[in-house]
Design a protein around this motif. Structure first.
Motif, mmCIF file in Angstrom:
data_model
loop_
_atom_site.group_PDB
_atom_site.id
_atom_site.type_symbol
_atom_site.label_atom_id
_atom_site.label_comp_id
_atom_site.label_asym_id
_atom_site.label_seq_id
_atom_site.Cartn_x
_atom_site.Cartn_y
_atom_site.Cartn_z
ATOM 1 N N THR A 198 0.824 -1.199 0.000
ATOM 2 C CA THR A 198 0.000 0.000 0.000
ATOM 3 C C THR A 198 0.860 1.251 0.000
ATOM 4 O O THR A 198 1.791 1.364 0.789
ATOM 5 C CB THR A 198 -0.914 0.028 1.239
ATOM 6 N N THR A 199 0.558 2.156 -0.901
ATOM 7 C CA THR A 199 1.204 3.460 -0.931
ATOM 8 C C THR A 199 0.134 4.544 -0.965
ATOM 9 O O THR A 199 -0.990 4.317 -1.414
ATOM 10 C CB THR A 199 2.130 3.632 -2.144
ATOM 11 N N ASN A 200 0.511 5.700 -0.487
ATOM 12 C CA ASN A 200 -0.402 6.831 -0.453
ATOM 13 C C ASN A 200 0.407 8.091 -0.723
ATOM 14 O O ASN A 200 1.487 8.265 -0.152
ATOM 15 C CB ASN A 200 -1.089 6.916 0.912
ATOM 16 N N TYR A 201 -0.106 8.933 -1.612
ATOM 17 C CA TYR A 201 0.608 10.151 -1.988
ATOM 18 C C TYR A 201 -0.296 11.371 -1.826
ATOM 19 O O TYR A 201 -1.508 11.298 -2.068
ATOM 20 C CB TYR A 201 1.056 10.089 -3.448
ATOM 21 N N ALA A 202 0.313 12.481 -1.485
ATOM 22 C CA ALA A 202 -0.410 13.740 -1.545
ATOM 23 C C ALA A 202 -0.729 14.044 -3.004
ATOM 24 O O ALA A 202 0.056 13.724 -3.906
ATOM 25 C CB ALA A 202 0.429 14.859 -0.952
ATOM 26 N N ASP A 203 -1.871 14.654 -3.227
ATOM 27 C CA ASP A 203 -2.271 14.970 -4.602
ATOM 28 C C ASP A 203 -1.222 15.829 -5.296
ATOM 29 O O ASP A 203 -1.002 15.702 -6.506
ATOM 30 C CB ASP A 203 -3.618 15.691 -4.604
ATOM 31 N N SER A 204 -0.561 16.686 -4.539
ATOM 32 C CA SER A 204 0.382 17.630 -5.124
ATOM 33 C C SER A 204 1.643 16.964 -5.659
ATOM 34 O O SER A 204 2.387 17.581 -6.432
ATOM 35 C CB SER A 204 0.763 18.695 -4.091
ATOM 36 N N VAL A 205 1.904 15.718 -5.270
ATOM 37 C CA VAL A 205 3.130 15.057 -5.712
ATOM 38 C C VAL A 205 2.858 13.823 -6.559
ATOM 39 O O VAL A 205 3.807 13.200 -7.066
ATOM 40 C CB VAL A 205 4.030 14.671 -4.516
ATOM 41 N N LYS A 206 1.619 13.444 -6.714
ATOM 42 C CA LYS A 206 1.284 12.256 -7.507
ATOM 43 C C LYS A 206 1.827 12.397 -8.920
ATOM 44 O O LYS A 206 1.685 13.441 -9.556
ATOM 45 C CB LYS A 206 -0.224 12.059 -7.551
ATOM 46 N N GLY A 207 2.448 11.330 -9.384
ATOM 47 C CA GLY A 207 3.012 11.334 -10.719
ATOM 48 C C GLY A 207 4.410 11.920 -10.793
ATOM 49 O O GLY A 207 5.078 11.809 -11.814
ATOM 50 N N ARG A 208 4.865 12.536 -9.720
ATOM 51 C CA ARG A 208 6.203 13.136 -9.701
ATOM 52 C C ARG A 208 7.114 12.461 -8.686
ATOM 53 O O ARG A 208 8.320 12.333 -8.910
ATOM 54 C CB ARG A 208 6.114 14.628 -9.380
ATOM 55 N N PHE A 209 6.562 12.066 -7.560
ATOM 56 C CA PHE A 209 7.343 11.446 -6.482
ATOM 57 C C PHE A 209 7.018 9.966 -6.400
ATOM 58 O O PHE A 209 5.871 9.554 -6.629
ATOM 59 C CB PHE A 209 7.009 12.093 -5.140
ATOM 60 N N THR A 210 8.019 9.182 -6.022
ATOM 61 C CA THR A 210 7.824 7.749 -5.831
ATOM 62 C C THR A 210 8.475 7.323 -4.524
ATOM 63 O O THR A 210 9.664 7.592 -4.305
ATOM 64 C CB THR A 210 8.429 6.948 -6.981
ATOM 65 N N ILE A 211 7.708 6.666 -3.689
ATOM 66 C CA ILE A 211 8.235 6.161 -2.427
ATOM 67 C C ILE A 211 8.534 4.672 -2.576
ATOM 68 O O ILE A 211 7.809 3.941 -3.260
ATOM 69 C CB ILE A 211 7.254 6.416 -1.267
#
Length: 116
Positions: free
Chosen positions: A57-70
């Motif tokens: 499971t991963t969760n991203y802030a909308d502001s970084v989706k598509g740019r950041f990868t954890i």
């Protein structure tokens, strides 16, 4: 308890990339989540991304989706944040965090500055 040490912050130009890493030491028992938060001057600390210990499971802030990868490497007790297409609004102190049982542990923070 868990101790966290971040690395990889610094200065980048808009459109550039940085990679943050966080190494956890201490007991790994009961860790359910690892993640990154950030806090810009005058703003509240906000979630950037988090990943379950299993990696399912991963969760991203909308502001970084598509740019950041954890991502995480349980064998090395590390969690990383690959940040691409950086924007000036990504400028903040980034904090690594780990949830162990019902406790949250935090790193000391690493500065990320993005110039326009």
């Amino acid at each position: 308890q868990v101790q966290l040490v971040e690395s990889g912050g610094g200065l980048a130009q808009a459109g550039g990339s940085l990679r943050l890493s966080c190494t956890a030491s201490g007991s790994r028992l009961g860790i359910t989540m690892m993640g990154w938060y950030r806090q810009a001057p005058g703003k509240q600390r906000e979630l950037v991304a988090q990943i379950s210990w299993s990696g399912d499971t991963t969760n991203y802030a909308d502001s970084v989706k598509g740019r950041f990868t954890i991502s995480r490497d349980n064998a090395k007790n590390t969690v990383s944040l690959q940040m691409n297409s950086l924007k000036p609004e990504d400028t903040a102190v980034y904090y690594c965090t780990v949830r162990q049982y019902y406790n949250n542990y935090w790193g000391q923070g690493t500065q990320v500055t993005v110039s326009s």
